[in-house]
Design a protein around this motif. Structure first.
Motif, PDB file in Angstrom:
ATOM      1  N   ARG A  62      55.348  12.244 -27.962  1.00 17.57           N
ATOM      2  CA  ARG A  62      56.250  11.106 -27.837  1.00 17.57           C
ATOM      3  C   ARG A  62      56.762  10.675 -29.209  1.00 17.57           C
ATOM      4  N   LYS A  63      58.026  10.297 -29.237  1.00 18.97           N
ATOM      5  CA  LYS A  63      58.581   9.766 -30.470  1.00 18.97           C
ATOM      6  C   LYS A  63      58.044   8.348 -30.696  1.00 18.97           C
ATOM      7  N   ALA A  64      57.821   8.010 -31.945  1.00 18.93           N
ATOM      8  CA  ALA A  64      57.341   6.671 -32.290  1.00 18.93           C
ATOM      9  C   ALA A  64      58.403   5.946 -33.112  1.00 18.93           C
ATOM     10  N   TYR A  65      58.549   4.666 -32.855  1.00 17.35           N
ATOM     11  CA  TYR A  65      59.551   3.847 -33.534  1.00 17.35           C
ATOM     12  C   TYR A  65      58.897   2.582 -34.082  1.00 17.35           C
ATOM     13  N   ARG A  66      59.401   2.128 -35.204  1.00 19.59           N
ATOM     14  CA  ARG A  66      58.945   0.874 -35.789  1.00 19.59           C
ATOM     15  C   ARG A  66      59.947  -0.221 -35.421  1.00 19.59           C
ATOM     16  N   LEU A  67      59.477  -1.219 -34.726  1.00 22.64           N
ATOM     17  CA  LEU A  67      60.315  -2.347 -34.319  1.00 22.64           C
ATOM     18  C   LEU A  67      59.908  -3.586 -35.103  1.00 22.64           C
ATOM     19  N   THR A  68      60.879  -4.321 -35.578  1.00 20.62           N
ATOM     20  CA  THR A  68      60.623  -5.586 -36.263  1.00 20.62           C
ATOM     21  C   THR A  68      61.341  -6.697 -35.512  1.00 20.62           C
ATOM     22  N   PHE A  69      60.570  -7.646 -35.000  1.00 22.66           N
ATOM     23  CA  PHE A  69      61.131  -8.814 -34.320  1.00 22.66           C
ATOM     24  C   PHE A  69      61.204  -9.974 -35.309  1.00 22.66           C
ATOM     25  N   THR A  70      62.332 -10.669 -35.302  1.00 21.41           N
ATOM     26  CA  THR A  70      62.532 -11.817 -36.172  1.00 21.41           C
ATOM     27  C   THR A  70      62.809 -13.045 -35.312  1.00 21.41           C
ATOM     28  N   LEU A  71      61.989 -14.076 -35.491  1.00 22.76           N
ATOM     29  CA  LEU A  71      62.192 -15.352 -34.813  1.00 22.76           C
ATOM     30  C   LEU A  71      62.594 -16.376 -35.854  1.00 22.76           C
ATOM     31  N   ALA A  72      63.852 -16.808 -35.796  1.00 22.56           N
ATOM     32  CA  ALA A  72      64.381 -17.772 -36.754  1.00 22.56           C
ATOM     33  C   ALA A  72      64.569 -19.112 -36.051  1.00 22.56           C
ATOM     34  N   GLU A  73      63.916 -20.147 -36.581  1.00 21.70           N
ATOM     35  CA  GLU A  73      63.972 -21.475 -35.959  1.00 21.70           C
ATOM     36  C   GLU A  73      64.793 -22.425 -36.815  1.00 21.70           C
ATOM     37  N   SER A  74      65.689 -23.145 -36.153  1.00 22.98           N
ATOM     38  CA  SER A  74      66.526 -24.138 -36.828  1.00 22.98           C
ATOM     39  C   SER A  74      66.320 -25.495 -36.163  1.00 22.98           C
ATOM     40  N   ASP A  75      66.500 -26.543 -36.963  1.00 29.02           N
ATOM     41  CA  ASP A  75      66.403 -27.915 -36.447  1.00 29.02           C
ATOM     42  C   ASP A  75      67.606 -28.687 -36.962  1.00 29.02           C
ATOM     43  N   ALA A  76      68.447 -29.137 -36.010  1.00 29.26           N
ATOM     44  CA  ALA A  76      69.670 -29.864 -36.363  1.00 29.26           C
ATOM     45  C   ALA A  76      70.564 -29.037 -37.286  1.00 29.26           C
ATOM     46  N   GLY A  77      70.595 -27.725 -37.034  1.00 30.21           N
ATOM     47  CA  GLY A  77      71.449 -26.848 -37.812  1.00 30.21           C
ATOM     48  C   GLY A  77      70.866 -26.372 -39.117  1.00 30.21           C
ATOM     49  N   LYS A  78      69.646 -26.806 -39.463  1.00 35.93           N
ATOM     50  CA  LYS A  78      69.008 -26.414 -40.723  1.00 35.93           C
ATOM     51  C   LYS A  78      67.854 -25.463 -40.435  1.00 35.93           C
ATOM     52  N   ARG A  79      67.807 -24.352 -41.154  1.00 35.91           N
ATOM     53  CA  ARG A  79      66.741 -23.370 -40.988  1.00 35.91           C
ATOM     54  C   ARG A  79      65.414 -23.967 -41.449  1.00 35.91           C
ATOM     55  N   VAL A  80      64.449 -23.979 -40.529  1.00 42.71           N
ATOM     56  CA  VAL A  80      63.156 -24.584 -40.849  1.00 42.71           C
ATOM     57  C   VAL A  80      62.008 -23.577 -40.850  1.00 42.71           C
ATOM     58  N   GLY A  81      62.259 -22.393 -40.357  1.00 42.83           N
ATOM     59  CA  GLY A  81      61.188 -21.404 -40.359  1.00 42.83           C
ATOM     60  C   GLY A  81      61.668 -20.061 -39.852  1.00 42.83           C
ATOM     61  N   ILE A  82      61.027 -19.011 -40.338  1.00 37.12           N
ATOM     62  CA  ILE A  82      61.360 -17.661 -39.896  1.00 37.12           C
ATOM     63  C   ILE A  82      60.082 -16.834 -39.865  1.00 37.12           C
ATOM     64  N   GLN A  83      59.926 -16.032 -38.798  1.00 33.91           N
ATOM     65  CA  GLN A  83      58.738 -15.201 -38.632  1.00 33.91           C
ATOM     66  C   GLN A  83      59.166 -13.767 -38.361  1.00 33.91           C
ATOM     67  N   HIS A  84      58.431 -12.825 -38.968  1.00 30.61           N
ATOM     68  CA  HIS A  84      58.685 -11.407 -38.749  1.00 30.61           C
ATOM     69  C   HIS A  84      57.434 -10.770 -38.132  1.00 30.61           C
ATOM     70  N   PHE A  85      57.633  -9.953 -37.108  1.00 28.92           N
ATOM     71  CA  PHE A  85      56.540  -9.234 -36.454  1.00 28.92           C
ATOM     72  C   PHE A  85      56.944  -7.771 -36.344  1.00 28.92           C
ATOM     73  N   ALA A  86      56.193  -6.887 -36.996  1.00 24.76           N
ATOM     74  CA  ALA A  86      56.501  -5.452 -36.989  1.00 24.76           C
ATOM     75  C   ALA A  86      55.420  -4.712 -36.208  1.00 24.76           C
ATOM     76  N   MET A  87      55.859  -3.713 -35.442  1.00 20.56           N
ATOM     77  CA  MET A  87      54.908  -2.929 -34.658  1.00 20.56           C
ATOM     78  C   MET A  87      55.467  -1.528 -34.452  1.00 20.56           C
ATOM     79  N   VAL A  88      54.565  -0.568 -34.269  1.00 16.75           N
ATOM     80  CA  VAL A  88      54.952   0.813 -33.989  1.00 16.75           C
ATOM     81  C   VAL A  88      54.793   1.049 -32.490  1.00 16.75           C
ATOM     82  N   VAL A  89      55.878   1.523 -31.853  1.00 17.81           N
ATOM     83  CA  VAL A  89      55.910   1.683 -30.401  1.00 17.81           C
ATOM     84  C   VAL A  89      56.202   3.137 -30.060  1.00 17.81           C
ATOM     85  N   ALA A  90      55.411   3.717 -29.163  1.00 14.86           N
ATOM     86  CA  ALA A  90      55.662   5.075 -28.684  1.00 14.86           C
ATOM     87  C   ALA A  90      56.579   5.028 -27.474  1.00 14.86           C
ATOM     88  N   ALA A  91      57.577   5.884 -27.465  1.00 10.84           N
ATOM     89  CA  ALA A  91      58.539   5.909 -26.363  1.00 10.84           C
ATOM     90  C   ALA A  91      57.821   6.212 -25.049  1.00 10.84           C
TER      91      ALA A  91
END
Length: 205
Positions: free
Chosen positions: A63-92
């Motif tokens: 199986r091919k393996a891929y690296r996925l990075t999820f980014t969750l960017a949180e804003s409050d009243a239009g201002k960026r207040v936090g950002i999180q990155h989650f990386a994982m290796v996933v097999a097809a």
């Protein structure tokens, strides 16, 4: 003859290969799946053995393996207040589950008020959860994903300040579930969510 499956990661994959052999070979061929050894035992004449070898070679591929990075960017009243990155290796072709956070006990019942040690609890996952699978498709990679983010709220926000609901836990939850076509190397926005009752906004990429 024994055929060892070198790239099978789950029992379901071995079952699918066994089913394909039973459907493609002659009815008189005897096929046995040995799950403990990840092998298939085959009793058949030479021409059917050759066909079985070809089928297994085609289906039992790495199986091919891929690296996925999820980014969750949180804003409050239009201002960026936090950002999180989650990386994982996933097999097809396989399901991947990632959880980060805490297990919070919630009382579900008490057998005897005189014996608090008998109180029953249910543990809920609080934090960020990813449940996803990735499959090859002609136009790219099909990503089936469910992203959940949760935290504990203040019961007083909902008027639970007195009476039988005093102290009852309240949970905030954001959930996004869907299917998308992903092109390797190119970012993809899965969704944007406004958090009800607040000025918060979450982008998931």
């Amino acid at each position: 003859k024994t055929y060892y499956l070198s790239n099978v990661g789950e029992l379901n994959d071995a079952n699918e290969i066994t089913t394909a052999l039973r459907n493609m070979l002659e009815p008189g061929v005897k096929i046995y799946l040995v799950t403990s050894r990840r092998a298939i035992e085959l009793s058949a004449p030479p021409d059917q053995q050759a066909l079985a070898q070809k089928i297994i070679t085609e289906l039992d591929r790495q199986r091919k393996a891929y690296r996925l990075t999820f980014t969750l960017a949180e804003s409050d009243a239009g201002k960026r207040v936090g950002i999180q990155h989650f990386a994982m290796v996933v097999a097809a072709g396989q399901r991947t589950v990632v959880k980060q956070g805490s297990k919070v006990p919630v009382m579900t019942g008490s057998a005897n008020k005189d014996h608090p040690e008998l109180t029953q609890f249910q543990y809920l996952d609080i934090g960020i959860n990813f449940d996803l699978s990735l499959d090859d498709s002609p136009s790219g990679l099909r990503l089936n994903t469910k992203v959940e983010q949760s935290d504990m709220g203040n019961p007083s926000e909902y008027g639970f300040t007195s009476g039988p609901l005093t102290g009852e836990p309240v949970f905030h939850q954001t959930s996004l579930q869907g299917s998308s076509i992903v092109v390797p190397g190119k970012p993809l926005t899965l969704g944007s969510i406004d958090v009800p009752g607040s000025t918060r906004h979450i982008d998931i990429e």
